[in-house]
Every structure is written in structure tokens, then in C-alpha cells.
Design a protein around this motif. Structure first.
Motif, PDB file in Angstrom:
ATOM      1  N   LEU A   1      40.603 -28.533 -95.983  1.00  0.00           N
ATOM      2  CA  LEU A   1      39.198 -28.156 -95.829  1.00  0.00           C
ATOM      3  C   LEU A   1      39.006 -27.067 -94.774  1.00  0.00           C
ATOM      4  O   LEU A   1      38.114 -26.221 -94.903  1.00  0.00           O
ATOM      5  CB  LEU A   1      38.381 -29.402 -95.454  1.00  0.00           C
ATOM      6  CG  LEU A   1      36.873 -29.344 -95.659  1.00  0.00           C
ATOM      7  CD1 LEU A   1      36.515 -29.169 -97.127  1.00  0.00           C
ATOM      8  CD2 LEU A   1      36.211 -30.606 -95.112  1.00  0.00           C
ATOM      9  N   GLN A   2      39.854 -27.087 -93.750  1.00  0.00           N
ATOM     10  CA  GLN A   2      39.710 -26.125 -92.648  1.00  0.00           C
ATOM     11  C   GLN A   2      40.656 -24.928 -92.794  1.00  0.00           C
ATOM     12  O   GLN A   2      40.807 -24.148 -91.852  1.00  0.00           O
ATOM     13  CB  GLN A   2      39.958 -26.827 -91.306  1.00  0.00           C
ATOM     14  CG  GLN A   2      39.175 -28.107 -91.098  1.00  0.00           C
ATOM     15  CD  GLN A   2      37.665 -27.920 -91.158  1.00  0.00           C
ATOM     16  OE1 GLN A   2      37.157 -26.816 -91.002  1.00  0.00           O
ATOM     17  NE2 GLN A   2      36.927 -29.011 -91.372  1.00  0.00           N
ATOM     18  N   TRP A   3      41.289 -24.781 -93.942  1.00  0.00           N
ATOM     19  CA  TRP A   3      42.136 -23.625 -94.223  1.00  0.00           C
ATOM     20  C   TRP A   3      43.230 -23.458 -93.168  1.00  0.00           C
ATOM     21  O   TRP A   3      43.507 -22.355 -92.696  1.00  0.00           O
ATOM     22  CB  TRP A   3      41.298 -22.354 -94.339  1.00  0.00           C
ATOM     23  CG  TRP A   3      40.283 -22.428 -95.435  1.00  0.00           C
ATOM     24  CD1 TRP A   3      39.024 -22.935 -95.358  1.00  0.00           C
ATOM     25  CD2 TRP A   3      40.456 -21.998 -96.781  1.00  0.00           C
ATOM     26  NE1 TRP A   3      38.386 -22.843 -96.574  1.00  0.00           N
ATOM     27  CE2 TRP A   3      39.258 -22.264 -97.468  1.00  0.00           C
ATOM     28  CE3 TRP A   3      41.515 -21.388 -97.481  1.00  0.00           C
ATOM     29  CZ2 TRP A   3      39.066 -21.964 -98.814  1.00  0.00           C
ATOM     30  CZ3 TRP A   3      41.336 -21.100 -98.827  1.00  0.00           C
ATOM     31  CH2 TRP A   3      40.126 -21.379 -99.482  1.00  0.00           C
ATOM     32  N   GLU A   4      43.881 -24.560 -92.831  1.00  0.00           N
ATOM     33  CA  GLU A   4      44.924 -24.516 -91.805  1.00  0.00           C
ATOM     34  C   GLU A   4      46.275 -24.071 -92.371  1.00  0.00           C
ATOM     35  O   GLU A   4      47.091 -23.501 -91.645  1.00  0.00           O
ATOM     36  CB  GLU A   4      45.046 -25.894 -91.145  1.00  0.00           C
ATOM     37  CG  GLU A   4      43.801 -26.274 -90.354  1.00  0.00           C
ATOM     38  CD  GLU A   4      43.791 -27.725 -89.911  1.00  0.00           C
ATOM     39  OE1 GLU A   4      43.530 -27.958 -88.718  1.00  0.00           O
ATOM     40  OE2 GLU A   4      44.040 -28.614 -90.743  1.00  0.00           O
ATOM     41  N   ARG A   5      46.514 -24.319 -93.649  1.00  0.00           N
ATOM     42  CA  ARG A   5      47.804 -23.939 -94.247  1.00  0.00           C
ATOM     43  C   ARG A   5      47.826 -22.477 -94.655  1.00  0.00           C
ATOM     44  O   ARG A   5      48.832 -21.787 -94.494  1.00  0.00           O
ATOM     45  CB  ARG A   5      48.106 -24.833 -95.454  1.00  0.00           C
ATOM     46  CG  ARG A   5      48.360 -26.290 -95.073  1.00  0.00           C
ATOM     47  CD  ARG A   5      49.149 -27.008 -96.136  1.00  0.00           C
ATOM     48  NE  ARG A   5      48.446 -27.080 -97.412  1.00  0.00           N
ATOM     49  CZ  ARG A   5      47.666 -28.088 -97.763  1.00  0.00           C
ATOM     50  NH1 ARG A   5      47.469 -29.094 -96.925  1.00  0.00           N
ATOM     51  NH2 ARG A   5      47.074 -28.101 -98.934  1.00  0.00           N
TER      52      ARG A   5
END
Length: 300
Positions: free
Chosen positions: A160-164
Motif C-alpha cells: 500500500l505504501q509502495w515500499e517495494r
């Protein structure tokens, strides 16, 4: 429903208290200005108080400024406390502020900036102010979405937080899809109370500085696109104003420009993407939003 709706159709707003986020510039400024000119008591909820005061000075009517930084849940709570203390009733909350296509940054709470600002900050603010809206017959929550919700718009619960990985356009699409899902689910929860409704709107292509953070490779196409199709912020604000004031508006509706493609023109009732109407995803997003913000709604 009349296809030509202009600012002249705004009913008298005397006695109504309206809170507009991001109201010191662009669409928010024009929305707040027109509400004030039609008699509303308007609060400009803005991050930069000095710019807010300058904006208020250019408006007529009863206009005040409230500090609000949607990128910090602490300051959202502080702003909500100030607004609750100053206003026993709120007739209209316009969730207008937003960012678009930013480089990957995070809010004070660690949320991806576009989701945190456009959706989670407004989710928290609305929940914290809802008990000031619920007793008021005819009160409304209007959330400004975008046609950008159709561009790779999906809720990525697995990241959801675009960490990857990060895609600024898809992240914006997710945040604007979240705005619509929030509106539709909020309306279903409000319906049994019979006083407050939730409505969404989008401006089409309007003259604002929202694209200031666009990737350099996108800036020139966006500038050309806007130069061909652009409409002034006064026109871009009309869908929001109609959603906020038209007596014929119903909860759960979505308003945008009337041209083919919804890029410009007078506001009319429009539809959003099929994905936005997914009830299971709406419910899941709501639960995740409550968990992330720590804000639960007083709706039973």
C-alpha cells in the motif's frame, strides 16, 4: 437535471459553515471564495497559514484560516480540535487538498505521500469532525477525486505504501481511487442517519499548480495538454460547488465536467471506474484506513 450549471445556480449559503482544505490556491481557493460570496462562513484549512491569510484577504465575506497539515496525523488531530472548539456545527466539509505525481516521499507517519495526503489525512479529518456534521440536516462531505483514478488505479494492499517499488502515476491513481471508495462507503454508512451525505467531484483539466511535482518527462506533455484543453480554476471548481450546494444532489453521486472525456465544461453527474464500485475492496480499504489513522467513525 439541467445540463448547464454555473456559479449563478449556487443557492444562498447564509448560515452554513464550510471547511475547505487546501483553500489558499487553485480549485480550493475558488471553491471557498464562491461559498463565501454566497453567504457561507468559510474556514480555509491550509498548511501555510500566511498564504491562507493572504487568500482570505482576497475574498469577501466571513472567512477565517485554520492550520492543517494533512501529512501529519498529529496536526490533523490538532486542527480538528480547533475546528470543533470554534464551530459547534459544520454544514460542509470539502476535502480538496492534494498532491500529484510526487517523487516517493513519506508523511510524518510513514505513509506514502500521495496516499497519506490525498486519502488518509482526509479520512482522519472527516472522522474527527463527523459529529459536528451529523446533527445538521443537509450537511455534506465533498471529496475531490480525479480522472487519474482510472490510470492504473488499484488498491495495492500487498504494498500500500509502495515500499517495494514506486510508480508515481499509479500511486496517484491509487490515492484518487481511494477518495472515491471512501465517498461511496461513507455514504452507505451515513444513509441510516438521514442527515449528512457524502459526494465526490472532479475538476477535469484546470489551471492549477497540482502538476508541479510531475516527473520532468511528463511536464512538457502535461503543459501541452493543458494549453490545449485547460479551463480556468473558476470553471474547474464548479463540479465541487455543485456537489456542495445543489439541492438536487444525492449521496454517493459523482460530479465532473460535461464534455466527452470529462476534461472540461459545465458540471454534470458522471460515473467512475468499475473498480471504484467494488464493495469488498471499499470495506477492506475502510478497515485499513481506520487501522492506519487510529480514527474510527461514530456511525455504529
Amino acid at each position: 437535471m439541467n445540463d448547464i450549471w454555473t456559479a449563478q445556480h449556487i443557492p444562498d449559503q447564509t448560515g452554513r459553515v464550510a471547511v475547505v482544505t487546501g483553500a489558499n490556491t487553485g480549485l480550493g481557493f475558488e471553491t471557498a471564495r464562491m461559498l463565501a460570496e454566497h453567504g457561507a462562513t468559510v474556514v480555509l484549512a491550509v498548511r501555510d497559514v500566511e498564504k491562507g491569510k493572504q487568500a482570505a484577504a482576497r475574498m469577501g465575506g466571513d472567512v477565517t484560516v485554520q492550520a492543517l497539515d494533512l501529512t501529519s496525523l498529529h496536526t490533523v488531530r490538532a486542527a480538528a480540535a480547533d475546528l470543533r472548539a470554534a464551530h459547534p456545527r459544520i454544514d460542509l466539509l470539502v476535502n480538496n487538498a492534494g498532491v500529484m505525481h510526487t517523487p516517493r516521499r513519506t508523511t510524518a507517519d510513514g505513509f506514502e505521500l500521495q496516499l497519506g495526503t490525498n486519502h488518509l489525512g482526509h479520512f482522519a479529518l472527516t472522522g474527527l469532525l463527523l459529529d459536528r456534521l451529523l446533527p445538521v440536516a443537509g450537511s455534506r462531505v465533498v471529496t475531490v477525486a480525479s480522472t487519474g483514478h482510472r490510470l492504473r488505479g488499484a488498491i495495492h494492499f500487498d504494498d500500500l505504501q509502495w515500499e517495494r517499488s514506486y510508480d508515481r502515476v499509479a500511486a496517484y491513481g491509487q490515492s484518487k481511487l481511494a477518495n472515491l471508495m471512501f465517498t461511496y462507503h461513507l455514504q452507505r454508512r451515513l444513509a441510516p442517519h438521514g442527515t449528512t451525505v457524502a459526494v465526490a467531484a472532479h475538476p477535469g483539466v484546470a489551471a492549477t499548480d497540482l502538476a508541479r511535482d510531475a516527473h520532468p518527462a511528463l511536464r512538457l506533455p502535461l503543459t501541452w495538454f493543458s494549453s490545449v484543453l485547460i479551463q480556468p480554476a473558476t470553471t474547474g471548481a464548479l463540479p465541487t460547488l455543485r456537489a456542495a450546494t445543489d439541492p438536487a444532489v444525492l449521496g454517493g453521486q459523482y460530479y465532473g465536467p460535461g464534455s466527452r472525456g470529462e476534461l472540461r465544461g459545465y458540471p454534470r453527474l458522471v460515473t467512475s471506474s468499475p473498480a471504484s464500485y467494488d464493495l469488498d475492496v471499499q470495506q477492506r480499504l475502510w478497515a485499513v484506513s481506520e487501522e492506519l489513522t487510529g480514527v474510527t467513525y461514530p456511525l455504529g
